[in-house]
Design a protein around this motif. Structure first.
Motif, PDB file in Angstrom:
ATOM      1  N   TYR A 229       4.306 -12.783  30.698  1.00 38.23           N
ATOM      2  CA  TYR A 229       3.530 -13.876  30.548  1.00 38.23           C
ATOM      3  C   TYR A 229       4.542 -15.304  31.113  1.00 38.23           C
ATOM      4  CZ  TYR A 229       8.918 -14.271  29.029  1.00 38.23           C
ATOM      5  OH  TYR A 229      10.519 -14.136  29.290  1.00 38.23           O
TER       6      TYR A 229
ATOM      7  N   ASN B 280      -0.254  -9.172  24.525  1.00 36.72           N
ATOM      8  CA  ASN B 280       0.000  -9.161  23.193  1.00 36.72           C
ATOM      9  C   ASN B 280      -0.030 -10.646  22.633  1.00 36.72           C
ATOM     10  OD1 ASN B 280       2.217  -6.365  23.978  1.00 36.72           O
ATOM     11  ND2 ASN B 280       2.954  -8.021  26.030  1.00 36.72           N
ATOM     12  N   ARG B 281      -1.137 -11.097  23.917  1.00 36.10           N
ATOM     13  CA  ARG B 281      -1.283 -12.350  22.813  1.00 36.10           C
ATOM     14  C   ARG B 281      -1.704 -13.221  24.066  1.00 36.10           C
ATOM     15  NH1 ARG B 281       0.755 -17.987  23.491  1.00 36.10           N
ATOM     16  NH2 ARG B 281      -0.316 -19.055  21.978  1.00 36.10           N
TER      17      ARG B 281
ATOM     18  N   ALA C 146      -4.436 -16.635  24.783  1.00 36.64           N
ATOM     19  CA  ALA C 146      -4.813 -18.126  23.558  1.00 36.64           C
ATOM     20  C   ALA C 146      -5.592 -19.078  24.144  1.00 36.64           C
ATOM     21  CB  ALA C 146      -3.646 -18.313  23.035  1.00 36.64           C
TER      22      ALA C 146
ATOM     23  N   TYR D 240      -2.075 -23.598  18.987  1.00 32.84           N
ATOM     24  CA  TYR D 240      -2.409 -22.327  17.891  1.00 32.84           C
ATOM     25  C   TYR D 240      -2.855 -23.869  17.049  1.00 32.84           C
ATOM     26  CZ  TYR D 240      -0.957 -20.974  13.409  1.00 32.84           C
ATOM     27  OH  TYR D 240      -1.376 -20.620  12.233  1.00 32.84           O
TER      28      TYR D 240
ATOM     29  N   ASN E 119      -7.427 -15.864  17.578  1.00 28.75           N
ATOM     30  CA  ASN E 119      -7.570 -14.616  18.651  1.00 28.75           C
ATOM     31  C   ASN E 119      -8.023 -13.333  19.026  1.00 28.75           C
ATOM     32  OD1 ASN E 119      -6.509 -17.280  20.140  1.00 28.75           O
ATOM     33  ND2 ASN E 119      -4.452 -16.574  19.639  1.00 28.75           N
TER      34      ASN E 119
ATOM     35  N   ASP F 224      -5.790 -10.394  20.964  1.00 23.12           N
ATOM     36  CA  ASP F 224      -4.302 -10.696  20.487  1.00 23.12           C
ATOM     37  C   ASP F 224      -4.354  -8.528  20.108  1.00 23.12           C
ATOM     38  OD1 ASP F 224      -4.267 -13.074  20.925  1.00 23.12           O
ATOM     39  OD2 ASP F 224      -2.700 -13.923  19.662  1.00 23.12           O
ATOM     40  N   ARG F 225      -2.882  -7.905  20.875  1.00 28.53           N
ATOM     41  CA  ARG F 225      -2.755  -6.792  19.998  1.00 28.53           C
ATOM     42  C   ARG F 225      -4.219  -5.825  20.589  1.00 28.53           C
ATOM     43  NH1 ARG F 225      -1.082  -9.555  16.818  1.00 28.53           N
ATOM     44  NH2 ARG F 225      -3.067  -9.899  15.221  1.00 28.53           N
TER      45      ARG F 225
END
Length: 387
Positions: free
Chosen positions: A206, A251-252, A254, A258, A264, A267-268
């Protein structure tokens, strides 16, 4: 003066009736009570809308130039160890960032998803136990260490003091490090041993990266990237090639900061590799977005939509690299969101419309009921006379 007052009196659009001529009824009282409750409910509903903000949306042509695009990501690879996983980015302008490490964090995870270790990047520090010098001899006492790059030196002063340095020198030359066991630095650091020890582990990577605001791609792949005959390849493809499993969970993801209401779509999102190895590709359309809140604070961000496709290595003549690729393109249209309050005059207009409208409708209903009752009473009197 009396003449002026008399003329103003004639303009009165609301003539008054003497109270002696009023006739109050039970039905009129019920209708008045009901209409008053309706007025109050509509008034508080309108007041709530006035106190809350509304978001105005506009579409404009994006005329910005020379800006950067910030990509925030958090991706988990349950079957690729952190020692092999690398991140590359490139765009249509020709700019390339290979094996990106700054602002990147990796977490070693076991098969159950539990965190084993958190580290920035890289394999580790070399163990200096009489390593092989560039001139071919071993490091002696009080001698400065300068490791060989094994033919990949760009100048006479270049030294490769770690396995990572050798891999980087090979990458710059466009060579692939296919057998790390023959490299003294990799052997001393236990590079192959570390990879074997991490077999069965996964990696959660990440962080963020900044790229030019033009079309391009970034991808996660095993091994260090380099170019050979204008082809993008990895330096560890010959090492456990058939064992690469690019199953992953986003997981994320973008493109920017935000802002309230942003969605988004990736995501997931999770994908499990069930067939042979290949590359998984996401095609993303990025829409520049500006969000201005009620206090005037502006957030520069982006929305995006995405489609996905799995490209097997068996398709076509060329062998596709294993990895997860994100191809993005920029929309020429910018979306602007602006939070605003309903104007006070608009609020007062709606209140007047509510009061006047309910009062008028209640009067019409009361008139129907009153005259209907009178007609029924008259009908009953006529029937009584005839009987």
């Amino acid at each position: 003066m009396d003449t002026v007052f008399n003329r103003l009196r004639k303009l009165d659009a609301y003539p008054k009736i003497n109270e002696d001529f009023f006739s109050r009824t039970l039905s009129g009282g019920i209708i008045t009570l009901f209409s008053s409750i309706v007025m109050l409910l509509l008034f508080f509903s309108e007041l709530r809308l006035y106190l809350h903000t509304v978001t105005e949306t506009k579409l404009v042509v994006d005329t910005s130039r020379g800006e950067k695009l910030r990509i925030n990501f958090d991706v988990t690879f349950p079957m690729i160890p952190c020692s092999l996983l690398s991140l590359d980015a490139m765009d249509i302008s020709g700019e390339q960032h290979l094996d990106i490490r700054h602002d990147i964090t990796k977490k070693r995870i076991d098969s159950q998803g539990n965190v084993i270790e958190v580290r920035q990047d890289g394999i580790g520090a070399p163990k200096i136990e009489k390593p092989l010098q560039r001139h071919g001899g071993r490091l002696e006492h009080n001698e400065t260490y300068c490791g060989s790059c094994f033919g990949a030196e760009m100048s006479d002063d270049d030294c490769c003091n770690s396995c990572e340095d050798v891999r980087e020198a090979y990458r710059k030359k466009g060579w692939g490090l296919t057998n790390p066991e023959l490299i003294d630095q990799c052997k001393r650091e236990g590079f192959i041993q570390k990879i074997k020890e991490e077999e069965g582990e996964g990696c959660n990577i990440y962080g963020s990266l900044e790229v030019n605001k033009v079309a391009g791609n970034f991808h996660f792949a095993p091994g260090k990237s380099f170019h050979q005959s204008n082809v993008h390849v990895q330096d560890l493809l010959t090492f456990q090639m058939d064992n690469y499993n690019i199953s992953h969970k986003i997981n994320r993801l973008a493109f920017g900061d935000y802002y309230p209401g942003i969605v988004n779509p990736l995501d997931r999102v999770q994908w499990i590799q069930e067939t042979g190895h290949g590359s998984y590709q996401y095609f993303i359309k990025v829409v520049p977005t500006i969000y201005t809140d009620i206090s005037g604070h502006t957030i520069q961000s982006n929305q995006f939509s995405a489609t996905e496709h799995f490209k097997s290595s068996q398709m076509g003549r060329s062998q596709s690299l294993p990895g997860v690729f994100f191809f993005y393109d920029l929309s020429p249209i910018k979306v602007t969101f602006k939070e605003e309050h309903v104007p006070f005059l608009h609020f007062m207009t709606n209140i007047c419309a509510i009061v006047g409208g309910v009062f008028t409708v209640a009067g019409i209903v009361d008139s129907f009921v009153y005259h209907g009752q009178k007609a029924l009473k008259k009908k009953k009197l006529e029937i009584g006379k005839f009987s």
